[in-house]
Every structure is written in C-alpha cells, then in structure tokens.
Design an enzyme around this catalytic site. Structure first.
Site, PDB file in Angstrom:
ATOM      1  N   LYS A 152       0.844  -1.210   0.000  1.00  0.00           N
ATOM      2  CA  LYS A 152       0.000   0.000   0.000  1.00  0.00           C
ATOM      3  C   LYS A 152       0.873   1.253   0.000  1.00  0.00           C
ATOM      4  CE  LYS A 152      -3.868  -2.349   2.239  1.00  0.00           C
ATOM      5  NZ  LYS A 152      -4.662  -2.626   3.453  1.00  0.00           N
ATOM      6  N   ASP A 206     -10.913   3.324   4.250  1.00  0.00           N
ATOM      7  CA  ASP A 206     -11.243   1.895   4.187  1.00  0.00           C
ATOM      8  C   ASP A 206     -12.757   1.674   4.129  1.00  0.00           C
ATOM      9  OD1 ASP A 206      -9.351  -0.163   4.011  1.00  0.00           O
ATOM     10  OD2 ASP A 206      -8.676   0.128   6.073  1.00  0.00           O
ATOM     11  N   GLN A 219      -4.450  -1.312   9.690  1.00  0.00           N
ATOM     12  CA  GLN A 219      -4.449  -2.651   9.081  1.00  0.00           C
ATOM     13  C   GLN A 219      -5.062  -3.667  10.038  1.00  0.00           C
ATOM     14  OE1 GLN A 219      -3.597  -3.234   5.908  1.00  0.00           O
ATOM     15  NE2 GLN A 219      -3.996  -5.429   6.062  1.00  0.00           N
TER      16      GLN A 219
HETATM   17  N1  GUN Z   1      -7.045  -6.568   6.286  1.00  0.00           N
HETATM   18  C1  GUN Z   1      -7.415  -7.297   5.220  1.00  0.00           C
HETATM   19  N2  GUN Z   1      -7.960  -6.505   4.273  1.00  0.00           N
HETATM   20  C2  GUN Z   1      -7.926  -5.257   4.764  1.00  0.00           C
HETATM   21  C3  GUN Z   1      -8.335  -3.997   4.239  1.00  0.00           C
HETATM   22  O1  GUN Z   1      -8.857  -3.866   3.123  1.00  0.00           O
HETATM   23  N3  GUN Z   1      -8.105  -2.924   5.051  1.00  0.00           N
HETATM   24  C4  GUN Z   1      -7.559  -3.042   6.293  1.00  0.00           C
HETATM   25  N4  GUN Z   1      -7.419  -1.948   7.003  1.00  0.00           N
HETATM   26  N5  GUN Z   1      -7.181  -4.189   6.785  1.00  0.00           N
HETATM   27  C5  GUN Z   1      -7.365  -5.292   6.036  1.00  0.00           C
END
Ligand code: GUN
Length: 291
Positions: free
Chosen positions: A53, A120, A97
């Site tokens: 990311k 998100d 995350q």
């Molecule tokens: N863990 C797995 N997928 C995601 C996501 O799209 N965003 C976040 N913040 N954590 C995750």
C-alpha cells in the site's frame, strides 16, 4: 468454452494513471494527498499488504505516513495516534491494518477514525451510508470488484449475483454494492446447505470465503462471471508455497465466461481503490478549504 481472464494488473495500471494525474493536480493546488497507515504487530501477511500500500502511494504521488507498533502495545497508545491523525489537516486518509491483536476492541478503533478520513470505509457511519445508497467511502476490495465489472461491461442490473462470504471487509459490503446496482443477491457462506444449488444460479459469482480452491467447476453456471477475492497460501501438495484463490481456477476457467486470476486479479484493484479513496478525500478537503 475457455473463460476470458480479467487481468487486474492491466485495469489497475490504467486507473492508477488517472489517480496519479488527479493527485498531481491537487498537489499543484497545494493539497498533496496523504495516507496514514497504522500497523500493529508482526503478522507477515499484514506486513506485505502494508508495504504494498505504501509503495503504491509513492508511485501515484500520494504522500504516505507509516506508524508501526509492537504486538503488545497498549491500545490507548494507538488510539492517541489516531486522534492526532484525525486532527492533522495534512492527512486525508487513515488506515488501520486488520486484524488487530486481542487487547484491541476492533470496532472501537474503526469508530475512532474520522468518518471523512475513513478511506477503508469500515466506520459504522460509512457502512450505514453505503447501505442507504448515500455517498460514502466504499471498502476497497468490493469497490475494486465493482470497477472490474464496470470495465468489462458486465450487466449487473437484474443479474443473479451470489456472494460466498459474509465478512465486514468483503462479503457484506460486496452484497450491498450489488444490491444498490440492481442485482438479485444471495449471500452464502462456507456452511450454507446445498451451496452449489445457489452458486449454479449465479450470473455473477463472488468468492470471498478464505478457503483455497473451495469453488469447484461444477458449482459454476456455464458462462458466469467468476470473481475470486481469495488469497490463500497452499501449505501442501505439489503447489505448496504458491498463492491460490478461493476458486479452483484451472477447472473453473473451462466453465466460466469471465474469471479473475489469483494473483493478478482483484488484489491489485483493492490497493487501487484505496488510492482512489485517498485522493477523493484530499479533493473534498481542497474544496472545503476553498469555500
Ligand atoms: N485486512 C485485510 N484486508 C484489509 C483492508 O482492506 N483494510 C484493512 N485496514 N485491513 C485489512
């Protein structure tokens, strides 16, 4: 029939190009889009996702801030960081995350993020807005799936859509987006009785169940659009160590009309939509500033 393979890398490259252009325009106006990423603990998969990311932000001209905390950090310390990021006008998106270690109340952490920085789309207010069809930040993976369907010209209105998986991150928002787009939606899970009877009706089948090669070719309607959200690492057999999806790709591609591969399908689109949401948030901040 052999399915057309929907290449998420190709689509991502195009969309990320557009996002980078928008980011550059905003930066020239004095608003450099910025995403803050919070990672707690040392889960290897989470570390890879966060690294990817941050790298994608850099490539698109989006500033990124990264905050790493040890696994046993006090929850209050992370909450204090989120509060500071909420107050920082230079930060447009905040991503924590998931999953978080057990000392955290995950819902409380997600609620602590300002709604207008929740790129998100996991805050309860954004979830509610999405369910009401109002403007909201849409969770990145299902958002990416909708972009893929749109780019392929897949008719969603009136289609039978089946989602396997009911997570807050993918299954539920995916179902909501398909409902909003006019599909007839069935949400299944790994325990659904007679699952194949449901999946065989699907014009659009989204697999987000988190089990390697769970969806077999005989569960797919000939010509269906099959979207594989799973990312699983095989632990045994001849392909041990390799990544695979929730769909038995080799057999399924002989039945489906369109299918996404793993890797190189939905995965790149998830990050792309995170970038899109961050730039959108920055654009809204720029507009608010100029009013
Ligand atoms: N863990 C797995 N997928 C995601 C996501 O799209 N965003 C976040 N913040 N954590 C995750």
């Amino acid at each position: 029939m052999t399915a057309r393979i929907l290449d998420g890398n190709v689509l991502s490259a195009r969309v990320r190009g557009e996002i980078a252009e928008r980011a550059a325009v905003l930066a020239a106006e004095g608003v450099q889009p910025c995403l803050a990423v919070v990672l707690v603990g040392d889960d290897p998969a989470s570390a890879v996702y966060v690294r990817n990311k941050v790298a994608a932000c850099d490539k698109a001209g989006i500033r990124s801030l990264r905050y790493d905390f040890p696994r046993d950090v006090a929850a209050d310390e992370v909450m204090a960081r989120i509060a500071a990021l909420n107050e920082d006008p230079a930060v447009h998106g905040i991503l924590v995350q998931l999953p978080l270690p057990p000392q955290f109340d995950e819902a409380a952490v997600l609620e602590a993020i300002r709604v207008d920085k929740d790129v998100d789309g996991f805050h309860a207010e954004n979830v509610g807005r999405l369910s009401q069809g109002q403007q909201a930040f849409i969770p990145c993976t299902p958002h990416g799936v909708m972009k893929m369907l749109e780019a392929e010209g897949v008719p969603v209105q009136g289609a039978e859509a089946v989602v396997i998986g009911r997570s807050n991150i993918v299954g539920k928002p995916m179902a909501m987006l398909l409902i909003n787009a006019g599909a007839t939606v069935t949400v299944c899970n790994s325990k659904t009785r007679n699952l194949a009877a449901h999946t065989r009706r699907a014009d659009i089948l989204v697999a987000a169940v988190g089990r390697p090669r769970f969806v077999k070719a005989d569960m797919i309607k000939p010509g269906a659009v099959v979207i594989d959200v799973g990312i699983n690492r095989l632990t045994d057999g001849p392909d041990a160590g390799k990544l695979c999806g929730d769909v038995d790709f080799a057999a399924a591609k002989e039945v489906a009309g369109i299918i996404t591969p793993v890797p190189g399908g939905v995965g790149p689109m998830t990050i792309t939509m995170l970038l899109a949401n961050t730039v959108e948030s920055a654009a809204r901040a720029a507009q608010a500033r100029s009013q």
